[in-house]
Write an enzyme that holds these catalytic residues in place. Structure first.
Site, PDB file in Angstrom:
ATOM      1  N   HIS A   1      20.256 -25.035 -84.862  1.00  0.00           N
ATOM      2  CA  HIS A   1      21.650 -25.405 -85.092  1.00  0.00           C
ATOM      3  C   HIS A   1      21.944 -26.744 -84.424  1.00  0.00           C
ATOM      4  CE1 HIS A   1      21.345 -22.841 -81.502  1.00  0.00           C
ATOM      5  NE2 HIS A   1      22.356 -23.517 -80.992  1.00  0.00           N
TER       6      HIS A   1
ATOM      7  N   ARG B   1      36.554 -31.367 -80.339  1.00  0.00           N
ATOM      8  CA  ARG B   1      36.069 -29.989 -80.389  1.00  0.00           C
ATOM      9  C   ARG B   1      35.768 -29.518 -78.962  1.00  0.00           C
ATOM     10  NH1 ARG B   1      33.241 -26.211 -83.662  1.00  0.00           N
ATOM     11  NH2 ARG B   1      31.564 -25.144 -82.525  1.00  0.00           N
TER      12      ARG B   1
END
Length: 332
Positions: A262, A272
């Site tokens: 990932h 974020r």
């Protein structure tokens, strides 16, 4: 306003937006309150190494409280944040990820987690009142996600047909468990909006531990790799948790459950903030494929301790295939 040092970005990869993956568009979503979720967990980890959980038992208040404290910390001046830099690998970090040449558009706080709660003295870089609030939010959150990890690992064992329900969970709940907790902040980069591209926030990798439990604010950026090599963007959901298998779980299941690769991409419009619990076994724990799952198959991995694997992980680059160092030569 959140401040990030103006470190040169030449070593951070720029990635052009990709078209949506045509083969798969839905993340496995598992309601932990429903019967049969143990089977769904195993299937999700076999197919993707990843899933989202709802009805997980962690209150929104606990999640929001820690996020608020994290935002306060990352909003400090760079001088103040730099005071939190501990000896590697824990403490505050800015753009440099590890000591082997990996960089990302990210700053973070990394904590070692053991059986004792984190004390406010370890957060001495904050004013006393702030440290106390941060510490309280941190311990409350970690306690909750550790319980969640134990629950998921026990359901996983059940779904695999293993009679010993705690065969995985005891490794994470043991007094000697070697777990980590990470707070990541990926600031918006306004220039990217004009260029219509993304910066690498955290480069592609697998997690070394058994299980990772991720929660973020409602900002895009997290992606998982599919078996065909494509990348799938995971829609954010601040009320849910995203769970992925780590390298150790892949070894324990002899490759049946997949440690998913990932990454995180940043963009120009919104910051974020993510929180990740990495459930690890005790350092001296021998890691070997479970006999209950072999059923006549050859072991794909040699035996090693978590300390051995952790040492190899610290010497590697993010994208390296660490498991390749521990694979057995198959006889057929």
């Amino acid at each position: 306003m959140v401040v990030l040092a103006n470190t040169p970005t030449e070593q951070i990869s720029i990635i052009k937006p990709q078209k949506a993956h045509v083969h798969f568009s839905n993340i496995p979503i598992i309601d932990l309150s429903k019967p049969g979720c143990e089977i769904a967990i195993v299937k999700a980890l076999e197919d993707f190494g990843f899933f989202k959980v709802t009805n997980h038992g962690v209150s929104k208040e606990i999640m929001s409280k820690l996020e608020a404290e994290a935002v306060k910390f990352f909003s400090l001046s760079q001088v103040e944040k730099d005071k939190a830099g501990y000896p590697n690998p824990c403490g505050y970090g800015n753009k440099r990820i590890g000591g082997n040449g990996d960089f990302g558009w990210v700053e973070y706080l990394l904590f070692e987690i053991n059986s004792k709660p984190i004390s406010s003295t370890s957060l001495g870089f904050l004013r006393e009142h702030c440290a106390s609030l941060f510490c309280s939010a941190l311990n409350e959150y970690i306690s909750s996600v550790r319980k969640l990890s134990s629950n998921v690992l026990e359901l996983m064992a059940q779904g695999l047909g293993i009679k010993q329900r705690d065969i995985f969970s005891k490794l994470v709940t043991s007094q000697e468990s070697d777990s980590m907790f990470r707070l990541n902040h990926y600031p918006a980069c306004p220039l990217l909006k004009e260029l219509n591209c993304n910066l690498t926030g955290f480069g592609e990798h697998t997690d070394p531990q058994l299980i990772s439990i991720l929660r973020s604010n409602n900002t895009n950026g997290f992606q998982i790799a599919l078996k065909d090599g494509g990348w799938l963007s995971v829609p954010p959901d601040e009320g849910s948790f995203f769970i992925n298998a780590g390298d150790i779980l892949q070894v324990l299941t002899n490759g049946r459950l997949r440690s998913v690769k990932h990454r995180v991409l940043t963009n120009g419009s919104k910051a974020r903030v993510s929180m990740i619990f990495f459930g690890g076994p005790p350092l001296n724990q021998m890691i070997t494929p479970l006999p209950q799952l072999l059923k006549g198959e050859e072991k794909k991995y040699i035996d090693f301790t978590w300390a051995d694997y952790k040492k190899a992980a610290f010497k590697s680059r993010l994208a390296d295939n660490r498991l390749a160092l521990f694979e057995r030569e198959m006889t057929h």
